[in-house]
Design a protein around this motif. Structure first.
Motif, PDB file in Angstrom:
ATOM      1  N   ALA A  18       0.838  -1.208   0.000  1.00 46.62           N
ATOM      2  CA  ALA A  18       0.000   0.000   0.000  1.00 46.62           C
ATOM      3  C   ALA A  18       0.873   1.259   0.000  1.00 46.62           C
ATOM      4  O   ALA A  18       1.988   1.263   0.535  1.00 46.62           O
ATOM      5  CB  ALA A  18      -0.915   0.000   1.210  1.00 46.62           C
ATOM      6  N   ASN A  55      -7.764  -5.246   4.516  1.00 41.32           N
ATOM      7  CA  ASN A  55      -8.929  -4.821   3.726  1.00 41.32           C
ATOM      8  C   ASN A  55      -9.434  -3.429   4.084  1.00 41.32           C
ATOM      9  O   ASN A  55     -10.360  -2.921   3.448  1.00 41.32           O
ATOM     10  CB  ASN A  55     -10.065  -5.837   3.886  1.00 41.32           C
ATOM     11  CG  ASN A  55      -9.682  -7.206   3.341  1.00 41.32           C
ATOM     12  OD1 ASN A  55      -8.947  -7.301   2.362  1.00 41.32           O
ATOM     13  ND2 ASN A  55     -10.157  -8.260   3.989  1.00 41.32           N
ATOM     14  N   GLU A  57      -9.247   0.722   4.467  1.00 40.44           N
ATOM     15  CA  GLU A  57      -8.809   1.751   3.504  1.00 40.44           C
ATOM     16  C   GLU A  57      -8.385   3.004   4.251  1.00 40.44           C
ATOM     17  O   GLU A  57      -9.237   3.745   4.742  1.00 40.44           O
ATOM     18  CB  GLU A  57      -9.969   2.066   2.544  1.00 40.44           C
ATOM     19  CG  GLU A  57      -9.574   2.903   1.337  1.00 40.44           C
ATOM     20  CD  GLU A  57      -8.538   2.245   0.453  1.00 40.44           C
ATOM     21  OE1 GLU A  57      -7.577   2.961   0.086  1.00 40.44           O
ATOM     22  OE2 GLU A  57      -8.654   1.054   0.146  1.00 40.44           O
ATOM     23  N   PRO A  58      -7.089   3.306   4.413  1.00 41.50           N
ATOM     24  CA  PRO A  58      -5.960   2.459   4.014  1.00 41.50           C
ATOM     25  C   PRO A  58      -5.762   1.292   4.987  1.00 41.50           C
ATOM     26  O   PRO A  58      -6.368   1.291   6.063  1.00 41.50           O
ATOM     27  CB  PRO A  58      -4.790   3.440   4.079  1.00 41.50           C
ATOM     28  CG  PRO A  58      -5.169   4.397   5.170  1.00 41.50           C
ATOM     29  CD  PRO A  58      -6.661   4.548   5.075  1.00 41.50           C
TER      30      PRO A  58
END
Length: 204
Positions: A18, A55, A57-58
């Motif tokens: 990420a 999962n 976000e972020p």
């Protein structure tokens, strides 16, 4: 093998792809950081950046020693497993022509199993042409459930599976009755004051 499956669930450090992550925990200020800054913070704390919610976000990460993180995880899983109560299922078999003596004997056993916290799976076994008496078997099982209504709840009503008609029961959870505190009663042989004795005490 078990440790490998746990490790596979969590990415650490450079495995995290990420662009930015949200860091939680006590080590640093909880907020969103660019991945490069998050990795630098982990290095400054001589720990690892562990992705705990991929999962989100972020994604959510913690700065913690990875070995310590795995140890805490395994310890938590072990505690949860220990809390899971193993329930035994006791089977009781009837014939379609069960007499009252045999029925009462098995009913007594069922009460004992339920009081111990076990489930009871009672069934009527139909041998050969006795399958013609399946209605009689159903009546017997319903009577059985009715006689145990103070001890059990019905999980499954009588159902025919092959040559067996089965009913399943679970123990009822009953609250323990509060204990009564007994108040001491005066002994019957205790000496009782007479009017003369009371008068003598007053004169003294």
């Amino acid at each position: 093998m078990k440790n490998d499956s746990i490790k596979a669930q969590y990415k650490i450090n450079e495995q995290i792809r990420a662009k930015e992550v949200r860091i939680v925990g006590d080590e640093v200020e909880p907020k969103v950081y660019p991945i490069a800054q998050a990795l630098r913070l982990a290095e400054e704390h001589e720990a690892d950046l562990v992705e705990i919610s991929p999962n989100a976000e972020p994604p959510v990460c913690r700065i913690i020693n990875y070995s310590k993180f795995l140890y805490q995880l395994k310890k938590r899983q072990k505690e949860q497993k220990a809390k899971q109560v193993k329930v035994n299922v006791k089977e009781i078999r009837f014939g379609p022509q069960t007499d009252d003596h045999d029925y009462n004997f098995k009913l007594k056993h069922a009460k004992g199993f339920l009081e111990d916290g076990d489930k009871v799976k009672a069934y009527v076994f139909f041998k050969g042409r006795s399958i013609l008496f399946k209605e009689q078997g159903e009546v017997l099982l319903l009577r059985f459930a009715n006689d145990l209504e103070d001890y059990a709840k019905v999980d499954q009503m009588p159902v025919l599976e092959g040559k067996r008609m089965i009913i399943q029961l679970s123990p009822k959870k009953t609250a323990a009755a509060p204990k009564k505190i007994a108040t001491p009663k005066p002994a019957d042989n205790a000496p009782k004051a007479t009017p003369d004795a009371e008068q003598e005490e007053e004169n003294e």
